[in-house]
Design an enzyme around this catalytic site. Sequence first.
Site, short mmCIF file in Angstrom:
data_model
loop_
_atom_site.label_atom_id
_atom_site.label_comp_id
_atom_site.label_asym_id
_atom_site.label_seq_id
_atom_site.Cartn_x
_atom_site.Cartn_y
_atom_site.Cartn_z
N HIS A 87 50.03 -55.12 64.62
CA HIS A 87 50.91 -54.01 64.04
C HIS A 87 50.51 -54.24 62.42
O HIS A 87 50.64 -55.00 61.49
CB HIS A 87 52.31 -54.16 64.26
CG HIS A 87 52.46 -53.59 65.59
ND1 HIS A 87 53.84 -54.13 66.22
CD2 HIS A 87 51.86 -52.87 66.61
CE1 HIS A 87 53.67 -53.41 67.51
NE2 HIS A 87 52.70 -53.00 67.65
N ASP A 89 52.43 -53.56 59.52
CA ASP A 89 53.21 -54.01 58.86
C ASP A 89 53.02 -55.65 58.67
O ASP A 89 53.43 -56.35 57.81
CB ASP A 89 54.80 -53.87 59.41
CG ASP A 89 55.13 -54.46 60.46
OD1 ASP A 89 54.40 -53.86 61.61
OD2 ASP A 89 56.00 -54.97 60.98
#
Length: 274
Positions: A87, A89
């Site tokens: 992901h 982030d």
Amino acid sequence: MTAAIPPGSPRPTIGGPATERAVCVLAPNPSAMTLDGTNTWLLSEPGSEIAVVVDPGPLDEGHLRDVIATAQASGKRIGLTLLTHGHPDHAEGAARFAELTGTRVRALDPALRLGDEGLTAGEGITVGGLELRVVATPGHTADSLCFEIPADAAVLTGDTVLGRGTTVVAHPDGRLGDYLDSLRVLQALAVEGGVETILPGHGPVLTDARGAVEFYLAHRANRLAQVETAVEEGHTTPQAVVSHVYADVDRTLWPAAELSVRAQLDYLREHGLI
């Protein structure tokens, strides 16, 4: 009356030293989904001049340089970069971080690697005397991993277990059956393997690993029962289930809740429960 202790006994602050071998550098990307921001973990054996970084975080030049400066301030250089999952982030800044540090990036997903080496379940990694063990924990995503630090009786959990609240099963890549199995793996690490501390990808450090994981298992069982009941009552679409089951949850989180609901509906169908 004394307030109930939150699940997992979270520490009151985020960032800075967490265990003898782990330091958290908090990324400046707070949101409803990332909580206070992404926890980038700087790991090293006491006295070693080499450190490992887990999850450099978003592509934020200031944050990436702050991680490097934190290592340098303690007389260390970065020797390896690891990812818990892909992901953005957690992983978007990995390629730039590798440029800045001259390190390889190791991940389960080949698309995220820089270098020839991937990661495999149960694998031991030793860097500068620091010993880590790769724990396969698919479910949040298909490529989710945790990293055990045996000497600290700790485990880095990425998004598999958070320091506050619960995580999303990111359907369709994430699957509920896999996620429940992964929680049981972490439960076994806490009950039988001596792991006491959870170093999460977001939120505070948890000092009661067993309590945190068992809360997650109970929460998932409760949500699954609620979704099953909602379908029986005629709420047959994911959106309808979300508005019924997650009515007490901030509406800005409903899109994420819908991913988990879709994963739960798939699980219930696969097991012949709806």
